[in-house]
Design a protein around this motif. Structure first.
Motif, PDB file in Angstrom:
ATOM      1  N   TYR A 100      87.836 136.584  21.391  1.00  0.00           N
ATOM      2  CA  TYR A 100      87.148 135.445  20.675  1.00  0.00           C
ATOM      3  C   TYR A 100      87.111 133.878  21.351  1.00  0.00           C
ATOM      4  O   TYR A 100      88.097 133.459  21.221  1.00  0.00           O
ATOM      5  CB  TYR A 100      87.891 135.442  19.429  1.00  0.00           C
ATOM      6  CG  TYR A 100      88.225 136.644  18.670  1.00  0.00           C
ATOM      7  CD1 TYR A 100      87.243 137.392  18.129  1.00  0.00           C
ATOM      8  CD2 TYR A 100      89.218 137.492  18.959  1.00  0.00           C
ATOM      9  CE1 TYR A 100      87.356 138.543  17.494  1.00  0.00           C
ATOM     10  CE2 TYR A 100      89.600 138.648  18.128  1.00  0.00           C
ATOM     11  CZ  TYR A 100      88.525 139.498  17.664  1.00  0.00           C
ATOM     12  OH  TYR A 100      88.624 140.674  16.771  1.00  0.00           O
ATOM     13  N   THR A 103      87.893 130.449  19.905  1.00  0.00           N
ATOM     14  CA  THR A 103      89.599 130.250  19.829  1.00  0.00           C
ATOM     15  C   THR A 103      90.121 130.794  21.170  1.00  0.00           C
ATOM     16  O   THR A 103      91.418 130.573  21.302  1.00  0.00           O
ATOM     17  CB  THR A 103      90.301 131.131  18.490  1.00  0.00           C
ATOM     18  OG1 THR A 103      89.938 132.402  18.949  1.00  0.00           O
ATOM     19  CG2 THR A 103      89.926 130.622  17.283  1.00  0.00           C
ATOM     20  N   SER A 115      88.628 132.659  13.840  1.00  0.00           N
ATOM     21  CA  SER A 115      88.052 133.549  15.219  1.00  0.00           C
ATOM     22  C   SER A 115      86.654 133.935  14.530  1.00  0.00           C
ATOM     23  O   SER A 115      86.412 134.248  13.540  1.00  0.00           O
ATOM     24  CB  SER A 115      88.828 134.541  15.460  1.00  0.00           C
ATOM     25  OG  SER A 115      90.062 133.926  15.998  1.00  0.00           O
TER      26      SER A 115
END
Length: 199
Positions: A100, A103, A115
């Protein structure tokens, strides 16, 4: 186990990971930087002695940035660092995991910044397997900053932590997962570490 914290006005413990590294580097020959991003500060602070660096970073953009910085380092006649820039993450199992980017994590977050899936996945490998493959029997300095996967990784490699002399860990967790932090502290205690906690 000894716990230290940053409540004292006279606290002299280093405030950053690089300050900590500089404090102990005369005892350090092998450095593992897990979650390197595009930061090679340990290498930049190693013109006092030759060392071996193992950097782990799964994001191709960060790997490319690290490579460019390494290529642009000032050469030294006296220092010959060995640098292993590994284009994969360290995880609790071998394989591929979703990543992700908002993040910078393999962990799907639902607190703070949520996320957002971008359809990315990158390879991961266990610390134990990497050490076996590369015949690494001792790690003088292990830094782990992997945005939420710290517990899983350290829990997986706890039987190998006796090989680590110094550990710098950035821990990310939810209040409801306090048991993970407590378990993590037990793992560190069982591995013989003294723990300094800074919030």
């Amino acid at each position: 186990m000894s716990y230290f914290h940053d409540q004292s006005a006279d606290d002299q413990f280093p405030k950053t990971e690089v300050q900590f590294f500089n404090l102990i580097k005369k005892y350090v020959n092998i450095v593992f930087d897990v979650g390197a991003r595009d930061d090679i500060d340990y290498i930049k602070n190693s013109y006092d002695a030759s060392r071996q660096f193992h950097l782990f970073e799964p994001v191709p953009e960060f790997v490319s940035n690290c490579q460019k910085q390494i290529e642009n380092l000032e050469p030294s006649e006296d220092i010959s660092n060995e640098i292993f820039l590994n284009p994969f993450g360290i995880g609790s199992e071998n394989g591929v995991m979703d990543y992700y980017p908002n993040t910078q994590s393999f962990v799907f977050r639902t607190h703070g910044t949520n996320s957002v899936s971008a359809g990315l996945s990158f390879p991961i490998k266990t610390l134990d397997e990497y050490c076996q493959e590369n015949k690494v029997n001792n790690i003088d300095f292990l830094k782990i900053d992997i945005e939420g996967a710290e517990f899983e990784v350290l829990n997986d490699c706890k039987s190998e932590l006796h090989k680590v002399d110094n550990l710098f860990l950035e821990y990310h967790g939810k209040t409801k997962d306090l048991y993970k932090l407590i378990s993590l502290l037990h793992i560190l205690n069982d591995s013989g570490f003294r723990v300094y906690i800074r919030s």
